[in-house]
Each structure stands twice: as structure tokens, then as C-alpha cells.
Design a protein around this motif. Structure first.
Motif, short mmCIF file in Angstrom:
data_model
loop_
_atom_site.label_atom_id
_atom_site.label_comp_id
_atom_site.label_asym_id
_atom_site.label_seq_id
_atom_site.Cartn_x
_atom_site.Cartn_y
_atom_site.Cartn_z
N TYR A 196 10.08 6.51 10.17
CA TYR A 196 9.81 5.07 10.25
C TYR A 196 8.52 4.69 9.51
CZ TYR A 196 13.06 6.11 14.00
OH TYR A 196 14.12 6.59 14.71
N THR A 197 8.22 5.43 8.44
CA THR A 197 6.99 5.17 7.70
C THR A 197 7.24 4.79 6.25
OG1 THR A 197 6.75 7.51 7.07
CG2 THR A 197 5.72 6.82 9.14
N ARG A 198 8.49 4.53 5.88
CA ARG A 198 8.81 4.20 4.49
C ARG A 198 9.75 3.00 4.45
NH1 ARG A 198 5.19 7.22 4.20
NH2 ARG A 198 4.82 8.95 2.74
N ASP A 199 9.38 1.91 5.13
CA ASP A 199 10.25 0.73 5.19
C ASP A 199 10.48 0.17 3.78
OD1 ASP A 199 9.95 1.12 7.89
OD2 ASP A 199 9.61 -1.00 8.34
N GLY A 214 0.82 -1.20 0.00
CA GLY A 214 0.00 0.00 0.00
C GLY A 214 0.85 1.25 0.00
N THR A 215 0.21 2.37 -0.27
CA THR A 215 0.92 3.64 -0.34
C THR A 215 0.83 4.38 0.99
OG1 THR A 215 -1.06 4.74 -1.15
CG2 THR A 215 0.46 3.84 -2.80
N GLY A 216 1.66 5.43 1.12
CA GLY A 216 1.58 6.28 2.30
C GLY A 216 2.38 5.75 3.46
N ASN A 217 1.91 6.05 4.65
CA ASN A 217 2.66 5.75 5.87
C ASN A 217 2.58 4.26 6.19
OD1 ASN A 217 3.13 8.44 6.02
ND2 ASN A 217 1.66 8.85 7.65
N LYS A 218 3.59 3.55 5.77
CA LYS A 218 3.66 2.12 6.03
C LYS A 218 5.05 1.80 6.56
CE LYS A 218 -0.42 1.15 4.27
NZ LYS A 218 -1.53 0.56 5.04
N GLY A 219 5.12 1.26 7.77
CA GLY A 219 6.43 0.95 8.32
C GLY A 219 6.34 0.57 9.78
N SER A 220 7.51 0.37 10.38
CA SER A 220 7.58 -0.07 11.76
C SER A 220 8.88 0.43 12.36
CB SER A 220 7.53 -1.60 11.83
OG SER A 220 7.92 -2.06 13.11
#
Length: 630
Positions: free
Chosen positions: A261-264, A113-119
Motif C-alpha cells: 500500500y505504498t505505491r498508489d 514524491g518518491t518512495g513510500n507514498k500511499g494509503s
């Protein structure tokens, strides 16, 4: 073993209940009288907990990546999965370098998915505990990367980033002037660069990497004029203007992620290096083709070292297994609670210089000239739980004191010392202000946004050492900085209390949740020592007495200043700003025909003052004076 540990002391055995371990362990607690003017002043006020934090103990290996570059351990990298080992796979093979047995690291969490994805657990960070974490042109960043994230197609991810640990693209102290660089991968590569006046995106790269297509050699160079990107020895983004970029001196460098931490990215990584020069094309291609050769004339590692990186991670750290608490360095307590604590794995006790003004240590601490460094990730101290640390109700009377050096750092609330949102804490908010909160079980406590929070008007993440004291009583809460009252509240909140541990450089409410550790909570990025808790509200005179006992030398202004002069009664009076006390006044006497030369001599006693009186000698030809920074 330091002198504190060598002293004869009474010992009492007690249980250290720790949420970090989820169990109780037996640690002998010590009571002793430390030998310095400051510690004697603390002991005279009968602290219930007193943690000087000057232990000279070896670090227990943590979930870190060792820096082999010239910046040394101060630039070690910290993995986000220290709280739940296994989300990052170490020792993965094959590595990137032909004929080299070193394994690599596998960031194996993927997000679609797009946007804020991460850990926060699927990355490595480099905090600003070292100047090497600020990319000042000229510089180069070199790494090897294998894209294994088939979910990342069309989503966009950062291979590394130096901007925006908060995710909102705001700058230092939550301002709107932000800076840094992101190496962005969305099928093609782009630079996202920020220069304090906004952000710009470079054109797409002329080539891209192939999903699961093997190892790729990536080099970013900035020669002060242009920023370029090389992929497998070929130039794929050229002449992106350096004017679009400004160095970021506060956010950590994020590796395998970015933008808070949102673009892993996800994938394999190895041989990450930062240099303080723009690598030449010949060096870049030499590195690339050497890595492909199983029997090179000069090993790849040697080539990297020959180019003098400040940061160099081979990504060869072993899999991390949390050590037993019995093996952790001991945090000695000299208060009446008789309860020792521990330093977490990866924390280097006494690993940095203690309270000083940049040129001299505070003499009141005697020989104890060191402190605990906090990484902002997994480095902090756990002082344990005692009922004495858990005051409750509106009439609770207690005080907490600490010395700290706050780095310019990412926009998170960070805890200097805390006992959880149900109890008390001293924090630094996203604006760099110091906050004292008496807990009411509100998750916003410590941010400075609640009526019960006491907030300093000034910012203290300025790189200098400061002394903070917070007091609570039935009639008032008071916050002191450097011996002076900075905030008061005449209606103290009723404290419900908490059974969490006292943590130094962290907060149990944001580090432990139902026994599960969070990777990125309120861990402090900066240095801390001389933490104490008292079972009463210290008076203003007692707070001033503690501050004065440290004999903290004034901070010396490093910027040039003018010398002001007056002449009276055949005397020359020279003066300069008080914050330049410590600068050396120099003089030279020459004939008028010679004028100013190089024969400078020190004026005795001038560094101890900002004003000198000099008799005028009419036989002198000409006398010149200057101030120099020591």
C-alpha cells in the motif's frame, strides 16, 4: 432461519454499545442451548459469551467489488475506504467501453514524491480466501486504466501487485523468500518480479501512457515461459523470463497500489479480469477493438466471459453508504451476558465450511458445518461490550476459546478474537505463531515481542483448522493449541481493562481509534467459529474435554507414502504412516503372467486405520497393494 434460531429461547433486551457506530442501539439478545456435543460441552462450563457463528443469514452489502468470474464470491474484492467512504468515487463516467452504460471506479487520492507514498484506503484488495488470488502460470491479467495522477510523474506507482502487503518485501511468515509480480508505472512500464531468490526488474516498456490521455487497455500474460505486456493492442514488453517469477500464495492482490500500500497509482479503472491461460494476441486485440466499437457484433463483456475469467470486476459497484446497525446480520450469543452482536457489512455469516480435516467435518459440531470468513479488510464480527468481558487486575480469572483456520497471508499481526490492548486478545503474529496477550496498553501487544505475550513455537497459518484456548489467573497464563499446552507464564500482567467492544476477526484498538476506523488494522484473513469466553481459568482437563468433544478427525497427509510389510505366522502385515489414516488400501490378484492390471478393489475398513493384517492364501498367483488418497 437455522435450527438455533427456531428453538424456543428466553430473551432479554440489552443495549449494544458499539464504537463502530459511535452510538448505542437496541438488539435483542438470546440465550439457548445449542444441540451438538461440542456446544453442550461449552454450555456445561457456563460461558459468559458463546458465539457459535453458524447463522445462515444474508450478507448486508459492504464496500466490495462483486466478482463475476468463476471463482464466485470467495474472490470478491474489498475496498480500503470502507472505514471512511468517499475517498474512492464509484459510478464515475465515462466508462471505458464504448456504447456500454457501466460506470467505472475512480481512485482519487494522489501522492507526490518518491518512495513510500500511499494509503490503505485508496485501493481494492483480493485476499487469499480463494485460490484464484494466486497467479499460477499460465495466467493473464487484463484491465482498463486512465491515468489522472499528475503528481505521479517520476514517482513510480503500481497498477496492481501480488507481492508484499507488509511493505518490507519479506515473504511468508516474515521470511526472506518472497515472490510475486508488480506492474510498475513510472512514465514507462516495468515488471518487478520475485522468484523466492530475489527480485528482478524488466527493461522499460517501448511505449508509455499519457497523463490524462484517455482510456488504456493493459494486458499482462504469462505462458509459463515468458511474461509479456500489451498496451492498446501493441506488445510493449516481451519475453521477460518466467524464471524470474514465482507465484505468491499469501499476500493479497493489491489493485491501484502495491508494495504494501505504498505505491498508489490513482486514476480510473474498469473491467479488471484474471484468466488461467495466456490470452492469445488475437484475443487481446479483439477485446481492445471491440471496446472501441459502440455497436460491436459481440459485446465486450461477452468476450470476457467467453474466455472464462476466474476473477472479473466490472468496477460497477454503487457508492458505499454504511448501513444502519439494525440492518446488519445478528451474531447470536448463547452466554450469560445475554448480549448479541453483529456481523459487519460485507461479511457473509456461515459463508465457508467449518472445522474439518479436508475430507470430513468434525462430527462433534453436529449439523453446524460452517463458519465466518474473514477477508483481512472489512469482514469481521462485533460482539459488543459487557463488563463481563472486561476482567481487570493481576488476579483476573478468565478463558477465551475459538476454532480458526488461518490462511497463509500477509505479514501483519492479525486478531482471532480481541478486546483491545488494554484488555486481552488472541492473535496471529507476522511469523504465523499464535499469541495470547493480557493487555498493558502497549501497542506491541499481540506481536509476540512483549514479556507478557504467550507465543506458540509452531506456525498455525497452515490452512488447517485449529482450536485455541487462552487462560488467565492470579498464578498463570496458559496457551493451548489443539488441546495441548504450548506456552505458559507464571507472572501474569495486571490488566487495566478497556471499554472497547469484543471483536471476532479484528481488534478494536486497531479498528477504532477515537471513533475513526482504520482501513487495514488487525483484521483476520481466514475462517473463525465457535468462540467462547468463560469467567474462570479452565483447567487442562476442561480444555481437553472441549477439544475431544469436537471429535476433530486427524489431518490426512496428501503426500504419497510407502507401505511397510512384514510376514509372520502365515499373515501379511501392511502398515503406513499414522498421518495417512484415511487413505484407501486397494488390492488386485492376478496370475504371474498377467502381473499388475487395472482390477483394483478396496480393502474393507482400511481408511479407518494405518495397519491391516491379511491371511496369506498360497493359491493366489500374485497380489498387489496400493494406497490411494480418498
Amino acid at each position: 432461519m437455522n435450527c438455533l434460531q427456531k428453538m424456543k429461547r428466553a430473551r432479554k433486551t440489552t443495549w449494544l454499545n458499539t464504537l463502530l457506530a459511535g452510538a448505542a442501539i437496541l438488539i435483542p439478545a438470546a440465550i439457548a442451548r445449542a444441540q451438538s456435543a461440542y456446544s453442550n460441552a461449552v454450555i456445561s462450563l457456563s460461558p459468559i459469551g458463546y458465539w457459535p457463528m453458524h447463522e445462515n443469514e444474508p450478507m448486508t452489502h459492504g464496500d466490495i467489488e462483486t466478482n463475476y468470474g468463476s471463482a464466485g464470491p470467495a474472490a470478491n474484492g474489498y475496498y480500503g475506504d470502507w472505514s471512511s467512504p468517499g475517498t474512492i468515487q464509484h459510478g464515475y463516467t465515462p466508462g471505458a467501453i464504448a456504447g456500454d452504460s457501466n460506470a467505472c471506479v475512480y481512485f482519487n487520492q494522489f501522492f507526490s514524491g518518491t518512495g513510500n507514498k500511499g494509503s490503505t484506503t485508496n485501493c481494492l484488495i483480493i485476499p487469499h480466501t480463494s485460490p484464484a488470488a494466486t497467479l499460477i502460470p499460465p495466467f493473464s491479467v487484463e484491465l482498463w486504466y486512465w491515468d489522472t495522477n499528475n503528481l505521479g510523474v517520476g514517482r513510480g506507482s503500481d497498477i496492481f501487485a501480488t507481492v508484499n502487503a507488509g511493505g518490507s518485501e519479506n515473504g511468508l511468515n516474515d521470511g526472506f523468500s518472497y515472490s510475486g509480480i508488480r506492474l510498475y508505472l513510472n512514465n514507462d512500464f516495468n515488471f518487478y518480479t520475485y522468484n523466492n531468490n530475489g527480485g528482478d526488474v524488466s527493461p522499460n516498456s517501448s511505449a508509455a501512457i499519457v497523463y490524462n490521455g484517455g482510456w488504456n487497455h493493459i494486458v499482462v500474460t504469462d505462458d509459463g515461459a515468458n511474461i509479456d505486456l500489451y498496451l492498446n493492442g501493441a506488445l510493449i514488453i516481451s519475453n521477460w523470463p518466467n524464471a524470474n517469477y514465482a507465484p505468491n500464495g499469501w499476500d493479497p492482490i493489491e489493485i491501484d497500489t502495491g508494495k504494501g500500500y505504498t505505491r498508489d497509482a490513482g486514476g480510473l479503472m474498469q473491467e479488471f479480469a484474471i484468466y488461467t491461460n495466456a490470452l492469445a494476441y488475437a484475443d487481446i486485440t479483439n477485446h481492445y477493438y471491440t471496446a472501441l466499437n459502440p455497436s460491436p457484433a459481440v459485446p465486450y463483456e461477452t468476450l470476457v466471459f467467453n474466455d472464462k475469467p476466474t476473477i472479473f470486476y466490472r468496477f460497477d459497484s454503487p457508492s458505499y453508504t454504511p448501513p444502519s446497525f439494525a440492518s446488519l446480520p445478528v451474531l447470536a450469543n448463547y452466554g450469560s451476558s445475554a448480549l448479541n452482536g453483529v456481523y459487519t457489512a460485507g461479511t457473509l455469516p456461515a459463508g465457508v465450511a467449518g472445522p474439518n480435516n479436508g475430507t470430513a467435518f468434525a462430527p462433534g459440531f453436529g449439523p453446524w458445518t460452517n463458519a465466518m470468513p474473514g477477508s483481512g479488510m472489512s469482514s469481521f464480527a462485533d460482539a459488543g461490550f459487557s463488563p463481563l468481558y472486561n476482567p481487570t487486575g493481576a488476579n483476573a480469572s478468565f478463558s477465551v476459546a475459538a476454532w480458526f483456520q488461518g490462511d497463509p497471508c500477509d505479514s501483519r499481526v492479525q486478531t482471532i478474537v480481541g478486546h483491545g490492548i488494554g484488555s486481552w486478545g488472541i492473535t496471529m503474529n507476522i511469523d504465523g505463531q499464535i499469541v495470547f496477550d493480557a493487555g498493558t496498553n502497549n501497542a506491541s501487544e499481540g506481536s509476540g515481542s512483549l514479556p507478557s505475550d504467550l507465543v506458540s513455537s509452531n506456525e498455525y497459518n497452515d490452512g488447517f483448522w485449529h482450536f485455541v484456548v487462552a487462560t488467565h489467573s492470579a498464578t498463570a497464563n496458559i496457551l493451548y493449541l489443539d488441546g495441548m499446552v504450548v506456552a505458559t507464564n507464571s507472572s501474569p500482567a495486571s490488566i487495566p481493562g478497556a471499554i472497547t467492544n469484543v471483536m471476532i476477526g479484528a481488534d478494536a484498538s486497531f479498528t477504532n481509534t477515537s471513533g475513526v476506523l482504520l482501513a487495514l488494522g488487525r483484521q483476520f484473513e481466514g475462517n473463525i467459529c465457535e468462540v467462547a469466553m468463560f469467567g474462570s481459568a479452565l483447567t487442562a482437563a476442561q480444555v481437553a474435554g472441549l477439544y475431544n468433544a469436537a471429535e476433530m478427525p486427524p489431518v490426512v497427509n496428501e503426500q504419497p507414502a510407502n507401505i511397510v510389510f512384514t510376514v509372520a505366522n502365515n499373515q501379511l502385515v501392511l502398515s503406513w504412516p499414522a498421518d495417512h489414516t484415511g487413505w484407501q488400501l486397494q488390492a488386485q490378484t492376478n496370475t504371474l503372467s498377467v502381473g499388475i492390471s487395472t482390477n483394483w478393489t478396496n480393502v474393507n475398513g482400511s481408511p479407518a486405520t494405518n495397519r491391516v493384517i491379511i491371511p496369506i492364501n498360497l493359491t493366489n498367483g500374485s497380489v498387489f497393494y496400493r494406497l490411494i488418497y480418498p
